[in-house]
Design a protein around this motif. Sequence first.
Motif, short mmCIF file in Angstrom:
data_model
loop_
_atom_site.label_atom_id
_atom_site.label_comp_id
_atom_site.label_asym_id
_atom_site.label_seq_id
_atom_site.Cartn_x
_atom_site.Cartn_y
_atom_site.Cartn_z
N ILE A 85 0.86 -1.18 0.00
CA ILE A 85 0.00 0.00 0.00
C ILE A 85 0.90 1.24 0.00
CG2 ILE A 85 -1.84 1.24 1.21
CD1 ILE A 85 -2.63 -1.60 0.25
N TYR A 86 0.61 2.15 -0.89
CA TYR A 86 1.36 3.40 -0.99
C TYR A 86 0.47 4.55 -0.55
CZ TYR A 86 4.88 0.86 -3.55
OH TYR A 86 5.86 -0.04 -3.91
N ALA A 87 1.07 5.51 0.14
CA ALA A 87 0.33 6.69 0.59
C ALA A 87 1.20 7.92 0.38
CB ALA A 87 -0.04 6.55 2.06
N ALA A 88 0.55 9.05 0.20
CA ALA A 88 1.26 10.31 0.09
C ALA A 88 1.94 10.61 1.43
CB ALA A 88 0.30 11.44 -0.26
N ALA A 89 3.11 11.16 1.37
CA ALA A 89 3.84 11.57 2.58
C ALA A 89 3.43 13.02 2.86
CB ALA A 89 5.33 11.44 2.39
N TYR A 90 2.28 13.18 3.51
CA TYR A 90 1.71 14.50 3.74
C TYR A 90 2.65 15.47 4.44
CZ TYR A 90 -2.64 12.52 2.10
OH TYR A 90 -3.59 11.91 1.33
N PRO A 91 3.40 15.06 5.47
CA PRO A 91 4.32 16.02 6.10
C PRO A 91 5.37 16.57 5.12
CG PRO A 91 3.99 14.14 7.54
CD PRO A 91 3.36 13.80 6.20
N VAL A 92 5.87 15.71 4.25
CA VAL A 92 6.88 16.16 3.28
C VAL A 92 6.24 17.09 2.26
CG1 VAL A 92 8.52 15.43 1.50
CG2 VAL A 92 8.28 14.12 3.61
N LEU A 93 5.06 16.74 1.78
CA LEU A 93 4.37 17.60 0.82
C LEU A 93 4.03 18.95 1.45
CD1 LEU A 93 2.11 14.89 -0.82
CD2 LEU A 93 4.05 16.06 -1.88
N SER A 94 3.60 18.95 2.70
CA SER A 94 3.31 20.21 3.40
C SER A 94 4.57 21.04 3.56
CB SER A 94 2.70 19.93 4.78
OG SER A 94 1.43 19.36 4.64
N ASP A 95 5.68 20.37 3.90
CA ASP A 95 6.95 21.08 4.03
C ASP A 95 7.39 21.69 2.70
OD1 ASP A 95 7.08 20.44 6.71
OD2 ASP A 95 8.66 18.91 6.47
N LEU A 96 7.10 20.98 1.61
CA LEU A 96 7.47 21.49 0.29
C LEU A 96 6.69 22.76 -0.04
CD1 LEU A 96 9.21 21.05 -2.23
CD2 LEU A 96 7.39 19.57 -3.12
N VAL A 97 5.40 22.75 0.24
CA VAL A 97 4.58 23.95 0.03
C VAL A 97 5.09 25.09 0.92
CG1 VAL A 97 2.27 24.94 0.25
CG2 VAL A 97 2.56 22.67 -0.74
N ALA A 98 5.36 24.78 2.18
CA ALA A 98 5.86 25.80 3.10
C ALA A 98 7.20 26.34 2.63
CB ALA A 98 5.98 25.22 4.51
N PHE A 99 8.05 25.47 2.09
CA PHE A 99 9.34 25.90 1.55
C PHE A 99 9.13 26.94 0.45
CE2 PHE A 99 12.50 25.50 -1.82
CZ PHE A 99 13.69 25.70 -1.13
N LEU A 100 8.18 26.68 -0.45
CA LEU A 100 7.91 27.60 -1.54
C LEU A 100 7.35 28.93 -1.05
CD1 LEU A 100 6.32 25.24 -4.19
CD2 LEU A 100 8.54 26.36 -4.32
N MET A 101 6.56 28.88 0.00
CA MET A 101 5.86 30.07 0.48
C MET A 101 6.57 30.77 1.64
SD MET A 101 3.51 29.88 -1.72
CE MET A 101 2.25 31.04 -1.29
N ARG A 102 7.69 30.24 2.07
CA ARG A 102 8.37 30.73 3.27
C ARG A 102 8.57 32.24 3.28
NH1 ARG A 102 13.55 27.84 3.68
NH2 ARG A 102 12.18 26.12 4.21
N ASP A 103 9.05 32.79 2.22
CA ASP A 103 9.34 34.22 2.17
C ASP A 103 8.33 34.96 1.31
OD1 ASP A 103 11.70 33.83 3.70
OD2 ASP A 103 12.71 33.10 1.91
N CYS A 104 7.12 34.49 1.36
CA CYS A 104 6.06 34.99 0.48
C CYS A 104 5.92 36.51 0.53
CB CYS A 104 4.73 34.34 0.86
SG CYS A 104 3.36 34.89 -0.15
N CYS A 105 6.09 37.10 -0.59
CA CYS A 105 5.80 38.52 -0.82
C CYS A 105 6.41 39.42 0.23
CB CYS A 105 4.29 38.73 -0.92
SG CYS A 105 3.55 37.72 -2.22
N ASP A 106 7.59 39.04 0.70
CA ASP A 106 8.33 39.86 1.65
C ASP A 106 7.50 40.23 2.87
OD1 ASP A 106 10.73 40.98 2.46
OD2 ASP A 106 10.29 42.92 1.54
N GLY A 107 6.78 39.23 3.39
CA GLY A 107 6.02 39.42 4.62
C GLY A 107 4.59 39.89 4.43
N ARG A 108 4.15 40.08 3.21
CA ARG A 108 2.77 40.53 2.96
C ARG A 108 1.90 39.29 2.79
NH1 ARG A 108 3.49 43.94 -1.98
NH2 ARG A 108 1.25 44.09 -1.90
N SER A 109 1.56 38.68 3.91
CA SER A 109 0.88 37.38 3.92
C SER A 109 -0.48 37.41 3.24
CB SER A 109 0.75 36.85 5.34
OG SER A 109 -0.02 37.75 6.12
#
Length: 109
Positions: free
Chosen positions: A72-96
């Motif tokens: 059985i295979y499952a998505a590694a949700y913590p890693v996928l969430s970390d990847l999204v957070a990595f992309l958005m970490r410095d989003c718009c120079d603090g303009r969330s």
Amino acid sequence: MDDKAALTAFAGLSQETRLRIVRLLVRAGPAGLAAGAIGEAIGASSSRLSFHLAHLEQAHLVTSRREGRFVIYAAAYPVLSDLVAFLMRDCCDGRSEICAPSLAGEDHD
């Protein structure tokens, strides 16, 4: 997530079949899917599927577990969430407020 881990994850997703597998597993939820069901859903032979699933496991994007004679295979949700957070970490120079729709999962197609 550091740059090296992000690059590994992006490399894992940089092929159409692997991207389709991850999206399928995300939809399937934490219970995941048997390898045979994944192959049927995406129309992949077992050898081709095995290659792609191994690549995704090496990128830490999916996990596997044995249930009887099935894998059985499952998505590694913590890693996928970390990847999204990595992309958005410095989003718009603090303009969330600019990134809020993306972080809330709104579709922008």
